[in-house]
Scaffold this motif. Structure first.
Motif, short mmCIF file in Angstrom:
data_model
loop_
_atom_site.label_atom_id
_atom_site.label_comp_id
_atom_site.label_asym_id
_atom_site.label_seq_id
_atom_site.Cartn_x
_atom_site.Cartn_y
_atom_site.Cartn_z
N ALA A 47 -4.57 3.65 24.71
CA ALA A 47 -5.44 3.55 23.81
C ALA A 47 -6.01 2.12 24.02
N ARG A 48 -7.13 1.89 23.38
CA ARG A 48 -7.88 0.74 23.62
C ARG A 48 -8.00 -0.03 22.22
N VAL A 49 -8.36 -1.30 22.13
CA VAL A 49 -8.66 -1.92 20.78
C VAL A 49 -9.66 -1.36 20.28
N ARG A 50 -9.41 -1.10 18.95
CA ARG A 50 -10.50 -0.18 18.06
C ARG A 50 -10.44 -0.59 16.69
N TYR A 51 -11.47 0.02 15.78
CA TYR A 51 -11.15 0.00 14.42
C TYR A 51 -10.48 1.13 13.94
N ASP A 52 -9.89 1.12 12.71
CA ASP A 52 -9.03 2.21 12.18
C ASP A 52 -9.05 1.79 10.59
N PRO A 53 -8.71 2.71 9.80
CA PRO A 53 -8.58 2.58 8.33
C PRO A 53 -7.66 1.59 8.25
N GLY A 109 -12.76 -1.67 4.29
CA GLY A 109 -11.44 -1.07 4.53
C GLY A 109 -10.97 -0.56 5.90
N LYS A 110 -11.32 -1.50 6.80
CA LYS A 110 -11.16 -1.32 8.46
C LYS A 110 -10.25 -2.51 8.98
N VAL A 111 -9.39 -2.30 9.82
CA VAL A 111 -8.85 -3.32 10.54
C VAL A 111 -9.18 -2.90 12.15
N ALA A 164 0.85 -1.30 -0.02
CA ALA A 164 -0.01 0.07 -0.10
C ALA A 164 0.87 1.30 0.03
N GLY A 165 0.32 2.31 -0.42
CA GLY A 165 1.00 3.54 -0.52
C GLY A 165 1.05 4.09 0.99
N ARG A 166 2.11 4.84 1.10
CA ARG A 166 2.45 5.14 2.60
C ARG A 166 1.59 6.10 3.00
N VAL A 167 0.27 5.83 2.96
CA VAL A 167 -0.90 6.66 3.29
C VAL A 167 -1.09 6.34 4.99
N THR A 168 -1.36 7.36 5.86
CA THR A 168 -1.27 7.38 7.09
C THR A 168 -2.35 8.50 7.78
N VAL A 169 -2.93 7.84 9.02
CA VAL A 169 -3.88 8.82 9.52
C VAL A 169 -3.12 9.76 10.45
N LEU A 170 -2.00 9.67 10.38
CA LEU A 170 -0.99 10.58 11.21
C LEU A 170 -0.37 11.44 10.27
N ARG A 214 -7.00 7.86 25.05
CA ARG A 214 -8.50 7.48 25.09
C ARG A 214 -9.30 8.73 24.47
N ALA A 215 -8.82 9.96 24.59
CA ALA A 215 -9.61 10.82 23.91
C ALA A 215 -9.66 10.43 22.36
N ASP A 216 -8.80 9.43 21.80
CA ASP A 216 -8.80 9.38 20.44
C ASP A 216 -9.67 7.88 20.16
N ASP A 217 -10.34 7.48 21.15
CA ASP A 217 -10.65 6.18 21.14
C ASP A 217 -12.13 5.95 20.95
N GLY A 218 -12.85 6.84 19.87
CA GLY A 218 -14.15 6.77 19.48
C GLY A 218 -14.41 5.65 18.51
N ARG A 219 -13.59 4.99 18.25
CA ARG A 219 -13.70 3.76 17.11
C ARG A 219 -13.65 2.39 18.09
N THR A 220 -14.10 2.42 19.25
CA THR A 220 -14.22 1.23 20.08
C THR A 220 -15.55 1.13 20.38
N ALA A 221 -16.12 -0.23 20.76
CA ALA A 221 -17.37 -0.57 21.30
C ALA A 221 -17.60 0.26 22.52
N PHE A 222 -16.88 0.89 23.34
CA PHE A 222 -17.12 1.64 24.32
C PHE A 222 -17.32 3.10 23.84
N GLY A 223 -16.53 3.60 23.01
CA GLY A 223 -16.40 5.05 22.62
C GLY A 223 -17.48 5.47 21.57
N GLY A 224 -17.87 4.59 20.68
CA GLY A 224 -18.93 4.99 19.52
C GLY A 224 -19.49 3.81 18.91
N ALA A 225 -20.39 3.84 18.03
CA ALA A 225 -21.01 2.93 17.29
C ALA A 225 -19.96 1.96 16.20
N VAL A 226 -20.34 0.79 16.46
CA VAL A 226 -19.44 -0.08 15.70
C VAL A 226 -19.90 0.18 14.09
#
Length: 346
Positions: free
Chosen positions: A328-334, A318-320, A15-21, A210-222
């Motif tokens: 951080a907590r176990v979560r979804y990301d692109p 397109g998620k892992v 993959a191209g070196r695309v990053t959310v960072l 944790r502020a960046d953990d909106g992609r977990t079952a605790f912080g946001g919708a699946v």
């Protein structure tokens, strides 16, 4: 049940070196501690870049720690097995010597010193046997016992040498464990100090934790993922397990069930499917068939960075799901959150 490993297949799509960072974060590589007070002059963006670099280095050291701990467990088992074999061989040597001693004692009481008795009295039985040139003077039955004794003694000596070597290797591995642990703790401690220079609002804007953990079952919708079938029934079981781990905290060196590092999460999820993966992300790189990223299916392992120091599980759309970093907590990301090195289908 062990996984069926197949050699990597050609045609891997990198993959191209695309990053959310940020681009600065991708290039950041902090290799030494900052002078006291220096962090106070860094902007939130600078802090984020440096902390991301420290987290990457900590993750690399974590994988080395995991590998060393796995080696320690293997060496401990091998050493225990060798010690058990040595104990059994020593008992065999003792039994043979006792048997020969009884015969020699009887002959001594009848008069004369038998070569068997001389063997028992010498401080170097192996040397004595090597020098003995005339076994014809010894009764054939005892000659056979002496040969057995010499063979058993040689086996015992070899087992003791092997055990000493394993013990030395185990000692070196434990030293490596300590070094990797100190590296991980040092990098994480430095990251905490850097984050501590920011205000609460700045930390929230930086979004590392944790502020960046909106992609977990605790912080946001699946997320609503497409109904893409897994590569196999066992892969589907692994996906179900990894989704059940959403929201669990990252903890370096952990394989669950309530905390994980990145490769520990993959190991745990596939254990639920009856497949034992290797422990580290570098080993998981070779734990199955390589497929192009465009053909990824749920349950495939996505290996990141050129050094294979991070791993997540593809779940479709397109998620892992992965264990990102400390805090951080176990979560979804692109799937393209980091440079993709390989997609592995166990």
């Amino acid at each position: 049940m062990a996984s069926h490993r197949r050699p990597p297949q050609p045609g891997l799509v990198r993959a191209g070196r695309v990053t959310v960072l940020s681009a600065a974060a991708a290039a950041a590589a902090v290799t030494s501690a900052l002078p006291a007070g220096a962090a106070s002059h860094d902007s939130p963006a600078d802090v984020r870049s440096k902390v991301e670099g420290l987290y990457e280095q900590a993750e690399q050291a974590t994988q080395q720690f995991d590998a060393a701990r796995e080696a320690e467990a293997r060496l401990r088992g091998e050493l225990d097995a060798l010690r058990g074999e040595s104990a059994r061989t020593q008992q065999k040597v003792n039994d043979l010597r006792d048997s020969l001693g009884r015969v020699a004692g009887e002959q001594y009481r009848d008069g004369g010193i038998d070569p068997t008795l001389a063997l028992l009295l010498t401080s170097d039985p192996g040397g004595y046997l090597d020098r003995a040139a005339d076994l014809d003077r010894i009764a054939s039955e005892r000659a056979g016992q002496l040969r057995q004794l010499r063979a058993a003694q040689r086996v015992l000596d070899q087992e003791r040498r092997e055990a000493a070597g394993k013990l030395a290797e185990l000692t070196r591995t434990r030293t490596e464990l300590g070094a990797h642990k100190r590296t991980v703790l040092g990098k994480l401690g430095e990251a905490r100090r850097l984050l501590g220079t920011l205000t609460a609002a700045q930390q929230a804007s930086v979004g590392l934790g944790r502020a960046d953990d909106g992609r977990t079952a605790f912080g946001g919708a699946v997320p609503d993922l497409p109904d893409l079938p897994a590569a196999s029934g066992r892969a589907a079981e692994a996906v179900a397990a990894v989704r059940a781990a959403l929201g669990m905290p990252y903890s370096w060196g952990s394989t669950g069930p309530t905390a994980f590092d990145c490769s520990g999460l993959m190991y745990w999820a596939y254990q639920h499917a009856g497949i034992t993966l290797p422990r580290t992300s570098q080993e998981q790189l070779h734990a199955g068939q390589h497929v192009p990223l465009a053909e990824a299916r749920p349950g495939d392992l996505v290996i990141y960075r050129g050094d294979a120091s991070h791993v997540g599980m593809y779940v479709g759309g397109g998620k892992v799901i992965h264990a990102p970093y400390p805090g951080a907590r176990v979560r979804y990301d692109p799937v393209n959150m980091l440079p993709v090195d390989a997609v592995v289908r166990p």
